[in-house]
Write a protein that holds these residues in place. Structure first.
Motif, PDB file in Angstrom:
ATOM      1  N   GLU A  18      85.727 -32.249  73.498  1.00 41.82           N
ATOM      2  CA  GLU A  18      85.820 -33.484  72.708  1.00 41.82           C
ATOM      3  C   GLU A  18      84.687 -33.541  71.681  1.00 41.82           C
ATOM      4  N   VAL A  19      83.503 -33.081  72.086  1.00 42.06           N
ATOM      5  CA  VAL A  19      82.367 -33.067  71.165  1.00 42.06           C
ATOM      6  C   VAL A  19      82.644 -32.102  70.008  1.00 42.06           C
ATOM      7  N   ALA A  20      83.183 -30.921  70.331  1.00 42.53           N
ATOM      8  CA  ALA A  20      83.475 -29.931  69.293  1.00 42.53           C
ATOM      9  C   ALA A  20      84.478 -30.497  68.290  1.00 42.53           C
ATOM     10  N   ARG A  21      85.511 -31.158  68.823  1.00 40.82           N
ATOM     11  CA  ARG A  21      86.523 -31.741  67.929  1.00 40.82           C
ATOM     12  C   ARG A  21      85.924 -32.859  67.079  1.00 40.82           C
ATOM     13  N   ALA A  22      85.075 -33.661  67.704  1.00 40.07           N
ATOM     14  CA  ALA A  22      84.457 -34.777  66.968  1.00 40.07           C
ATOM     15  C   ALA A  22      83.565 -34.266  65.841  1.00 40.07           C
ATOM     16  N   ILE A  23      82.866 -33.168  66.083  1.00 43.11           N
ATOM     17  CA  ILE A  23      81.994 -32.596  65.050  1.00 43.11           C
ATOM     18  C   ILE A  23      82.836 -32.094  63.869  1.00 43.11           C
ATOM     19  N   GLU A  24      83.938 -31.415  64.188  1.00 41.01           N
ATOM     20  CA  GLU A  24      84.825 -30.921  63.125  1.00 41.01           C
ATOM     21  C   GLU A  24      85.405 -32.075  62.309  1.00 41.01           C
ATOM     22  N   ARG A  25      85.818 -33.110  63.040  1.00 41.44           N
ATOM     23  CA  ARG A  25      86.421 -34.293  62.409  1.00 41.44           C
ATOM     24  C   ARG A  25      85.412 -34.972  61.479  1.00 41.44           C
ATOM     25  N   GLU A  26      84.223 -35.174  62.001  1.00 43.42           N
ATOM     26  CA  GLU A  26      83.194 -35.894  61.250  1.00 43.42           C
ATOM     27  C   GLU A  26      82.748 -35.085  60.031  1.00 43.42           C
ATOM     28  N   ALA A  27      82.652 -33.770  60.175  1.00 42.86           N
ATOM     29  CA  ALA A  27      82.261 -32.914  59.053  1.00 42.86           C
ATOM     30  C   ALA A  27      83.298 -33.005  57.944  1.00 42.86           C
ATOM     31  N   LYS A  28      84.552 -32.991  58.352  1.00 41.99           N
ATOM     32  CA  LYS A  28      85.644 -33.057  57.388  1.00 41.99           C
ATOM     33  C   LYS A  28      85.605 -34.387  56.637  1.00 41.99           C
ATOM     34  N   ASP A  75      74.495 -38.967  61.050  1.00 45.78           N
ATOM     35  CA  ASP A  75      73.685 -39.958  60.330  1.00 45.78           C
ATOM     36  C   ASP A  75      72.213 -39.550  60.342  1.00 45.78           C
ATOM     37  N   ALA A  76      71.768 -38.969  61.447  1.00 46.04           N
ATOM     38  CA  ALA A  76      70.366 -38.552  61.565  1.00 46.04           C
ATOM     39  C   ALA A  76      70.114 -37.207  60.894  1.00 46.04           C
ATOM     40  N   GLU A  77      71.155 -36.665  60.244  1.00 46.92           N
ATOM     41  CA  GLU A  77      71.086 -35.354  59.564  1.00 46.92           C
ATOM     42  C   GLU A  77      70.672 -34.232  60.513  1.00 46.92           C
ATOM     43  N   PHE A  78      71.396 -34.153  61.611  1.00 48.27           N
ATOM     44  CA  PHE A  78      71.094 -33.077  62.573  1.00 48.27           C
ATOM     45  C   PHE A  78      71.390 -31.702  61.985  1.00 48.27           C
ATOM     46  N   LEU A  79      72.283 -31.659  60.990  1.00 47.22           N
ATOM     47  CA  LEU A  79      72.578 -30.370  60.361  1.00 47.22           C
ATOM     48  C   LEU A  79      71.359 -29.831  59.611  1.00 47.22           C
TER      49      LEU A  79
END
Lengths: 520, 159
Positions: A18-28, A75-79
């Motif tokens: 679920e986390v992996a999917r959420a990251i992909e979704r949010e990035a998109k 939001d915290a710019e973890f990337l």
């Protein structure tokens, strides 16, 4: 930009998919281009799901990450590797990981475990390359010199087992990997299969070259569906890459490898029962002798080794037997992937050389109990292993040193219990488990476990008669000495160790049980 | 109904055709049959025995040896709970009590409405993240009675 989210059974049980999917979704949604790589787990399980960001070749870890927390990370710019309450910095610098000596687990958790390129880039197949230049005798000699002992639980010298099969003359020999990791508190086999499947494949090919076996099976328990999925894919890729099948890497040598999925029988982790099951039959124990090394699968000479044993072999071949044997103590050479679980603040996978104390493992790695209550006992070596009290935590991880206090290394699992545990109830559970899982071939195990359960019920309910405890000790004596395999033969270990160290949990005083236990 | 039956027969036959060639094909065949049917249909045992050139007693013996295989259909949902030591150390007893009370069934049984079957498991290898419960094959770690309640409600199985 790469983001790593483990594809590991436990990480997924905590929401990694679920986390992996959420990251992909949010990035998109934010118009950011990134690759989500599914790595294995580093084994720092209290931090799972553990997400890693790779920037300029450096990793920054965040964990534990929940699906709902993904937006906040963006939001915290973890990337950019920026600050966040769950930011852990460079994962390799986390003390829990940095202090370990990872040999078998050196790659696990870093990258996509199904990438053959990545595997080769990180030193994979170096052991196989060397093995292909050696004679079978030389490979067996190398493994013998390393001092490697069977990591499934028996601790038998691997080199001697291999030599026996090498010397057996037959038209067909087999390599069988015991991946029926049924012990509660163990998960290192699962982590290897999910996190570095090519390592196991490489180890099995080398074993085949060493003893002259051209066919192998991995007997995997059915409770590990993700491991199955990953291993099936790994087999396909290894075949396509020329590592399996006929003429491995143009060497003229062949090795065919198959996956066989068990069906939920604990006793099939015992090697002769496993072989029966692998032949498609009931998993009934075979009396020994004959040894499987000479009469194994379909009565052919067969090496049966645990996943960790086989996964240690490429390391030994690549680094040399001396380098491996330099680690460890006494007759316990090399490293052991210890699995810490139960009531611990920092449960996980700790690969260390033999010789560390239980105390160090439980407190410096494990961080003490998760509940904050006193640590009352540990069970070491699986469900058939003994319960040890804190007064024995100074003992070192070492086959012989543990044996001196009636402990076992087993498959390297340590389960911690706080002071809410009742060892009398755990002893009853051990008997119940044996009754549930007994194959039924021998009487001490089949009948003894049921009688033991009834006896424990009487003892715990206070309806014990004057001779109850004598009867229990006597029953354990019979099970230990007259059972055909370790299931019946070791079920008394948790029972007797509980009685020895915690007689009050059985409703007895120390003076009452001590004379009885002297002969045991 | 009649069509369904014919189709099912073909499915089992093709499974047998695939696996009976293998010297050790019986256990994989049972897995495949159970995947399609949800259980091993007892009335088809003679056919399975014939395909493998075994006696019915042999086939029945293998089938009943393994915990995975069942001769009865299960409920619409299957809840499997780990009963082993590592999960016990993390409080699985409370989760198990909650489940038994809520569902009103013991291990190995299905609720009267045919909704949920409760099964014991001895270790998922999730020992560092227990208590462990699998619902319809999806594993959940760090389970508590409250979280379980939400999951059960989510699948519409809670009274």
């Amino acid at each position: 930009m790469k983001v790593y989210v483990p594809r590991d059974f436990s990480a997924c049980a905590l929401g990694a998919d679920e986390v992996a999917r959420a990251i992909e979704r949010e990035a998109k949604r934010r118009g950011i281009a990134l690759d989500v790589v599914r790595n294995g787990s580093r084994g720092l399980y209290w931090l799972e799901p553990l997400v890693e960001v790779e920037r300029n070749g450096e990793r920054v870890a965040y964990g534990p990450v929940a699906e709902e927390g993904v937006e906040g990370l963006f939001d915290a710019e973890f990337l950019e590797g920026k600050e966040h309450p769950v930011r852990l910095g460079n994962p390799e610098e986390i003390p829990y990981l940095r202090r370990q000596k990872r040999l078998v687990f050196r790659r696990i958790g870093k990258n996509d475990p199904l990438s053959l390129d990545q595997y080769r880039k990180e030193g994979g197949f170096a052991g196989l390359a060397r093995a292909l230049t050696l004679s079978p005798q030389q490979i067996v000699e190398e493994v013998t010199k390393s001092g490697l002992r069977g990591r499934g639980g028996a601790g038998f010298p691997t080199g001697i087992k291999w030599k026996t099969t090498l010397q057996a003359v037959d038209d067909q020999k087999y390599i069988v990997c015991n991946a029926d990791e049924g012990d509660s508190g163990t998960f290192s086999d699962r982590m290897v299969i999910e996190g570095d499947p090519f390592l196991l494949i490489e180890g099995m090919i080398i074993a085949g070259l060493a003893v002259g076996a051209t066919e192998g099976y991995v007997y995997l328990r059915s409770e590990y569906p993700l491991a199955r999925q990953i291993f099936e894919e790994a087999l396909e890729r290894a075949r396509a890459g020329g590592y399996l099948g006929k003429d491995i890497l143009g060497s003229g040598k062949s090795f065919v490898l198959n996956l066989f999925v068990g069906a939920g029988a604990y006793v099939c982790g015992e090697e002769t029962s496993l072989l029966e099951s692998l032949e498609g039959k009931r998993g009934m124990i075979r009396p020994r002798p004959p040894l499987p090394a000479i009469h194994g699968l379909w009565q052919k000479p067969t090496v049966v080794n645990n996943v960790i044993t086989l996964a240690s072999v490429p390391v030994i071949l690549a680094d040399g037997a001396e380098a491996y044997a330099r680690l460890g103590v006494g007759r316990s050479k090399g490293t052991l992937p210890v699995q810490l679980s139960g009531n611990l603040r920092n449960p996980g996978l700790v690969e260390v050389p033999f010789g560390v104390t239980l105390e160090e493992l439980l407190f410096e790695y494990g961080g003490g109990t998760a509940s904050g209550r006193p640590l009352k006992a540990i069970q070491i070596g699986g469900p058939l292993g003994p319960y040890l009290p804190p007064s024995l935590f100074h003992v070192t991880l070492d086959y012989e040193e543990l044996a001196k206090v009636r402990g076992i290394v087993g498959h390297g699992g340590i389960v911690a219990f706080d002071d809410t545990v009742n060892l009398g109830e755990m002893a009853r559970y051990a008997m119940e488990f044996c009754a549930e899982e007994s194959c039924g071939k021998c009487t001490p195990c089949r009948i003894g476990s049921t009688r033991g359960m009834e006896l424990m019920d009487r003892i715990l309910s206070g309806k014990k008669s004057p001779g109850s405890i004598e009867l229990l000790v006597d029953l354990c004596d019979v099970m230990i000495n007259a059972s055909l395999c370790g299931l019946g033969g070791m079920t008394p270990f948790p029972v007797l160790s509980g009685l020895r160290h915690f007689p009050e949990d059985f409703g007895y005083a120390k003076e009452e049980v001590e004379p009885l236990l002297q002969k045991m | 109904m009649e069509n369904g039956k014919v189709e099912r027969k073909d499915e089992l036959e093709s499974i047998l055709q695939n696996f009976a060639r293998l010297a050790n094909g019986l256990i994989p065949a049972f897995h495949a049959i159970q995947n399609s049917y949800g259980y091993i249909p007892k009335e088809r045992l003679p056919e399975i025995a014939r395909a493998f050139n075994l006696s019915q007693a042999d086939v029945y013996g293998v089938l009943t040896f393994y915990h995975d295989f069942r001769l009865e259909p299960v409920g619409r949902h299957v809840v499997s709970v780990c009963r082993a030591e590592a999960c016990q150390a993390n409080g699985s007893a409370a989760v198990i009590d909650h489940l038994r009370r809520k569902l009103g069934v013991d291990f190995g049984k299905t609720t009267a409405d045919g909704e949920v079957t409760l099964l014991p498991t001895y270790c998922f290898g999730n020992c560092a993240c227990g208590p462990s419960v699998a619902v319809d094959g999806k594993l959940y770690g760090r389970m508590s009675a409250q979280r379980l309640e939400r999951i059960l409600r989510g699948m519409g199985a809670s009274a």
